[in-house]
Design a protein around this motif. Structure first.
Motif, PDB file in Angstrom:
ATOM      1  N   GLN A   1       0.848  -1.184   0.000  1.00  0.00           N
ATOM      2  CA  GLN A   1       0.000   0.000   0.000  1.00  0.00           C
ATOM      3  C   GLN A   1       0.888   1.239   0.000  1.00  0.00           C
ATOM      4  OE1 GLN A   1      -3.377   0.129  -0.090  1.00  0.00           O
ATOM      5  NE2 GLN A   1      -3.438  -2.084  -0.383  1.00  0.00           N
ATOM      6  N   VAL A   2       0.755   2.059  -1.011  1.00  0.00           N
ATOM      7  CA  VAL A   2       1.539   3.293  -1.134  1.00  0.00           C
ATOM      8  C   VAL A   2       0.614   4.466  -0.819  1.00  0.00           C
ATOM      9  CG1 VAL A   2       2.883   4.751  -2.658  1.00  0.00           C
ATOM     10  CG2 VAL A   2       3.061   2.275  -2.822  1.00  0.00           C
ATOM     11  N   LEU A   3       1.099   5.337   0.048  1.00  0.00           N
ATOM     12  CA  LEU A   3       0.299   6.492   0.467  1.00  0.00           C
ATOM     13  C   LEU A   3       0.167   7.485  -0.685  1.00  0.00           C
ATOM     14  CD1 LEU A   3      -1.073   7.911   2.889  1.00  0.00           C
ATOM     15  CD2 LEU A   3       1.110   9.038   3.317  1.00  0.00           C
ATOM     16  N   VAL A   4      -1.102   7.744  -1.093  1.00  0.00           N
ATOM     17  CA  VAL A   4      -1.367   8.737  -2.145  1.00  0.00           C
ATOM     18  C   VAL A   4      -1.745  10.069  -1.510  1.00  0.00           C
ATOM     19  CG1 VAL A   4      -2.811   9.291  -4.133  1.00  0.00           C
ATOM     20  CG2 VAL A   4      -2.082   6.929  -3.749  1.00  0.00           C
TER      21      VAL A   4
ATOM     22  N   GLU B   1       6.080  11.571  -6.400  1.00  0.00           N
ATOM     23  CA  GLU B   1       7.301  11.025  -5.826  1.00  0.00           C
ATOM     24  C   GLU B   1       7.582   9.651  -6.418  1.00  0.00           C
ATOM     25  OE1 GLU B   1       5.442   9.062  -1.764  1.00  0.00           O
ATOM     26  OE2 GLU B   1       6.748  10.808  -1.661  1.00  0.00           O
ATOM     27  N   GLN B   2       8.821   9.270  -6.336  1.00  0.00           N
ATOM     28  CA  GLN B   2       9.274   7.986  -6.850  1.00  0.00           C
ATOM     29  C   GLN B   2       9.206   6.947  -5.737  1.00  0.00           C
ATOM     30  OE1 GLN B   2      10.424   7.305 -10.040  1.00  0.00           O
ATOM     31  NE2 GLN B   2       9.891   9.375 -10.679  1.00  0.00           N
ATOM     32  N   ILE B   3       8.648   5.778  -6.047  1.00  0.00           N
ATOM     33  CA  ILE B   3       8.637   4.683  -5.083  1.00  0.00           C
ATOM     34  C   ILE B   3       9.326   3.476  -5.717  1.00  0.00           C
ATOM     35  CG2 ILE B   3       6.498   5.461  -3.996  1.00  0.00           C
ATOM     36  CD1 ILE B   3       5.114   3.102  -5.430  1.00  0.00           C
ATOM     37  N   VAL B   4       9.857   2.634  -4.878  1.00  0.00           N
ATOM     38  CA  VAL B   4      10.581   1.452  -5.346  1.00  0.00           C
ATOM     39  C   VAL B   4       9.569   0.371  -5.711  1.00  0.00           C
ATOM     40  CG1 VAL B   4      12.245  -0.329  -4.744  1.00  0.00           C
ATOM     41  CG2 VAL B   4      12.579   2.005  -3.941  1.00  0.00           C
ATOM     42  N   VAL B   5       9.570  -0.045  -6.976  1.00  0.00           N
ATOM     43  CA  VAL B   5       8.719  -1.150  -7.416  1.00  0.00           C
ATOM     44  C   VAL B   5       9.460  -2.469  -7.240  1.00  0.00           C
ATOM     45  CG1 VAL B   5       7.468  -2.122  -9.380  1.00  0.00           C
ATOM     46  CG2 VAL B   5       7.521   0.344  -9.025  1.00  0.00           C
TER      47      VAL B   5
ATOM     48  N   VAL C   1       4.308   7.895  -8.220  1.00  0.00           N
ATOM     49  CA  VAL C   1       3.028   7.938  -7.511  1.00  0.00           C
ATOM     50  C   VAL C   1       2.707   9.397  -7.211  1.00  0.00           C
ATOM     51  CG1 VAL C   1       1.799   7.295  -5.421  1.00  0.00           C
ATOM     52  CG2 VAL C   1       3.332   5.665  -6.499  1.00  0.00           C
ATOM     53  N   THR C   2       1.484   9.787  -7.499  1.00  0.00           N
ATOM     54  CA  THR C   2       1.019  11.154  -7.213  1.00  0.00           C
ATOM     55  C   THR C   2       0.125  11.108  -5.984  1.00  0.00           C
ATOM     56  OG1 THR C   2       1.094  11.712  -9.552  1.00  0.00           O
ATOM     57  CG2 THR C   2      -0.203  13.149  -8.121  1.00  0.00           C
TER      58      THR C   2
ATOM     59  N   TYR D   1      -4.755   5.230  -0.146  1.00  0.00           N
ATOM     60  CA  TYR D   1      -3.617   4.409  -0.525  1.00  0.00           C
ATOM     61  C   TYR D   1      -3.827   3.809  -1.918  1.00  0.00           C
ATOM     62  CZ  TYR D   1      -2.171   4.618   4.348  1.00  0.00           C
ATOM     63  OH  TYR D   1      -1.771   5.045   5.582  1.00  0.00           O
ATOM     64  N   LYS D   2      -2.754   3.466  -2.532  1.00  0.00           N
ATOM     65  CA  LYS D   2      -2.765   2.824  -3.840  1.00  0.00           C
ATOM     66  C   LYS D   2      -1.935   1.557  -3.744  1.00  0.00           C
ATOM     67  CE  LYS D   2      -1.181   3.618  -8.600  1.00  0.00           C
ATOM     68  NZ  LYS D   2      -0.498   4.572  -9.503  1.00  0.00           N
TER      69      LYS D   2
END
Length: 679
Positions: free
Chosen positions: A157-160, A248-252, A363-364, A500-501
């Protein structure tokens, strides 16, 4: 003393009655109502007007750096370094070679036994056998096998939009409360308990002198007071937070390392293996004369210790004519070598790490740019007039009643003693401390002396003395209705949940590893000669022969000397590891963005501000202000001494231009800034 507090009620009344501008009407109305020093500034002077002004909170625009991509570290591989070394490899080992040192002789003439009776040892040559020997051609080693890393997909879960709190105003609630107002306080009414008498038949005092108490009625008067109908409250005005969108950039997929096998390096070398040792053997026959170290005739030949010839058998020179057909030859059998080829390890198998870079996704999300805030707007209290009944102490003093320092009545206008009912009744708890006549809690009686009476036969004697008793008179009350704050205005934080995304990325399940596999050595079978049975001899009896001869005898016996043959080497050049492969961390700086937001630097406050009102402003003074504003270029209306909208607009424009306090009044700071006197 005039101290003025502007309220909504006073403003409306002044504006409706006087027909003045809002700025002056408010000050005029409050000038008449503000008499309590707690409602105005402490240093106010007579004839001045003050307004309580709400100074709004101050905000500043500030810029700050927000990290868009955090600083990280990148792992960089430093490859290994090698160096060339030269080393000596033995081609042929060092060995010892025996060299024959011939005996020296001298001639002596004597009778000697030419041939003593002895036993002749006939040599039995040794036998050899061929044995098979395993020679290591390729040494045993270990092969490194790479077990690759396994990966698994994980959903994260990535915080949007972050969870945030929003302020929501909960308005104050009011309820109608009924309050009981005391119109007349509770008092006590004093009742006289007359003394009781009994008749005694004797010549005595019929009725002794006694005391009689009569209650004193306390006069009442009506009092009017202002009672709070609704308390001062505050209305809260909220301002919603301001959000902004950031990317921002997140690690996939995380950065990892992959292992790559570097195989071992071998080289082929040639090596000489000794398969038979050098030896010396006695061979029979003339065929060996050319190779012989020592030659003896078979006749009289004796083989002694260490397979050396002994006895009287003479040495024979190399002249073949003096050699018998049957001779013993000491022949040197050289050592035998065999050349083999084998592989040797030049550099062992290793594993090197290959960097697999991380994969990133964009991710925005929403972040708070400006926090939510609350502004408090005051709502003034309201009052109502209530009339109550209180004890009229001034009327008692006017009638001539006297009081002590504690506020108690001590004497009537006729000089009669006045006592508190509690003291007469003997109530020690209440008699110790008096609340005073004006409290309404105390009852008073006047003390009257009753003279004694005498009789001859019978008399009345006091059975029980006279006394008093207090009868409580309940207070007179009435019920009034007023508005009270049930719950004050407040704010509550409403939590807006984060958004979250779901992002799927690859993570290492089991890291890459290595395992060692044993590679067995390789051998080659060679045949070599080894002694099966060592050389020996057998004894043969040889009879002695006597004769006189000139014989040559051994001066120094024949011997051998050992000569060391040095080992043979050759120089081989090869690569060896100087420094192993390593890794180093390279700092990757963070990427930041500049964000501008409003920051509160001062809270909202209230202050008393000196203003112009009807009390301290005349029409001439107002005309002076209009002329001064016209001179400064802010006013173009008529000079009539009336503060209307056009005049207040010019005042506010002047205040803004000069950085003066901006409010809805003509304050004294503005008057002084125009170069005018405040009086």
């Amino acid at each position: 003393m005039n101290r003025f507090v502007p309220t909504a009620v006073a403003f409306a009344a002044a504006f409706a009655c006087a027909g003045l501008s809002p700025a002056l009407a408010q000050g005029t109305a409050t000038a008449a109502a503000a008499a309590d020093t707690a409602t105005g500034p402490a240093n106010a002077a007579p004839g001045e007007c003050y307004a309580k002004i709400v100074v709004p909170a101050r905000f500043e625009t500030r810029s700050e750096q927000v990290v868009r991509v955090p600083a990280t570290k990148r792992v960089e591989v430093v490859p290994p370094t090698f160096k060339t070394v030269a080393e000596q490899v033995m081609v042929a080992p060092e060995y010892k070679r025996s060299i024959a040192v011939p005996a020296t002789y001298k001639t002596v003439n004597e009778d000697v036994v030419a041939v003593p009776a002895t036993t002749r040892l006939e040599p039995i040559p040794g036998t050899f056998k061929t044995v098979d020997e395993q020679i290591e051609v390729v040494p045993a080693s270990k092969r490194i096998e790479i077990v690759p890393a396994t990966y698994k997909s994980v959903s994260e879960q990535v915080l949007v939009t972050p969870e945030r709190k929003q302020l929501r105003v909960v308005p104050a609630t009011y309820e109608t409360a009924e309050e009981t107002i005391t119109v007349r306080p509770a008092t006590t009414r004093v009742e006289v308990i007359p003394a009781t008498f009994k008749t005694v038949t004797e010549q005595v005092l019929v009725r002794p002198e006694s005391l009689r108490y009569e209650p004193i009625a306390l006069p009442m008067k009506a009092a009017t007071e202002e009672v709070l109908k609704r308390e001062t409250a505050a209305f809260l005005h909220t301002r919603a937070p301001v959000l902004k969108t950031v990317t921002e950039q997140i690690v996939v997929r995380e950065a990892s390392k992959r292992l790559v096998e570097v195989p071992a390096v071998y080289e082929t070398v040639t090596e000489r293996i000794k398969v038979a040792e050098a030896s010396k053997q006695w061979k029979r026959g003339r065929a060996w004369v050319g190779q012989a170290i020592e030659v003896r005739p078979v006749k009289g030949f004796v083989l002694g210790e260490q397979s050396r010839a002994a006895g009287d058998a003479p040495l024979v020179t190399s002249d073949n004519r003096a050699i018998d057909d049957d001779v013993m030859c000491l022949v040197e059998v050289p050592e035998r070598w065999e050349t083999i080829t084998k592989r040797v390890l030049k550099s062992p198998a290793t594993v090197r790490e290959v960097e697999v870079p991380a994969e990133y996704g964009t991710v925005t999300r929403q972040v708070v740019d400006q926090e939510a805030s609350v502004q408090e707007v005051p709502v003034p209290a309201t009052y109502q007039t209530v009339t109550t009944q209180v004890i009229d102490i001034d009327a008692l003093r006017a009638r001539g009643y006297k009081f002590n320092d504690g506020g108690d009545i001590v004497e009537t206008p006729n000089g009669e003693r006045v006592l508190r009912a509690a003291a007469v009744r003997g109530d020690a708890a209440r008699a110790a401390k008096s609340a005073g006549a004006d409290s309404g809690e105390e009852g008073y009686v006047r003390e009257i002396t009753v003279p004694a009476q005498y009789a001859t036969v019978t008399k009345q004697v006091i059975d029980q003395p006279a006394g008093v008793r207090e009868v409580p008179v309940p207070a007179l009350t009435k019920t009034v209705t007023k508005q009270v704050v049930k719950t004050p205005a407040s704010t509550e934080e409403v939590v807006i949940p984060a958004v979250y995304k779901t992002v799927t990325r690859q993570v290492v399940d089991t890291p890459a590893a290595t395992r060692e596999i044993d590679v067995p050595a390789q051998f080659k079978t060679i045949a070599r000669q080894v002694v099966d049975t060592p050389p020996s001899s057998r004894e043969i009896a040889v009879p002695a022969q006597m004769r006189t001869v000139s014989a040559r005898v051994v001066d120094t016996p024949a011997s051998t000397r050992e000569e060391v043959v040095p080992a043979v080497y050759k120089t081989v050049t090869r690569q060896v590891l100087d420094q192993p492969a390593t890794t180093r961390e390279v700092e990757v700086p963070a990427i930041t963005d500049t964000v501008t937001r409003q920051v509160k630097v001062a809270d909202a406050t209230t202050e008393w501000r000196s203003i112009l009102c009807e009390t301290n402003a005349t029409q001439a003074k107002l005309m002076e202000i209009q002329r001064a504003l016209a001179k400064e270029g802010y006013y173009s209306g008529p000079i009539d001494g009336l503060i209307r909208h056009q005049t207040m607009a010019a005042v506010n424009a002047y205040q803004r231009a000069k950085g003066l306090p901006l409010d809805a009044y003509v304050n004294m700071q503005t008057v002084k800034a125009l170069g005018l006197s405040g009086n």
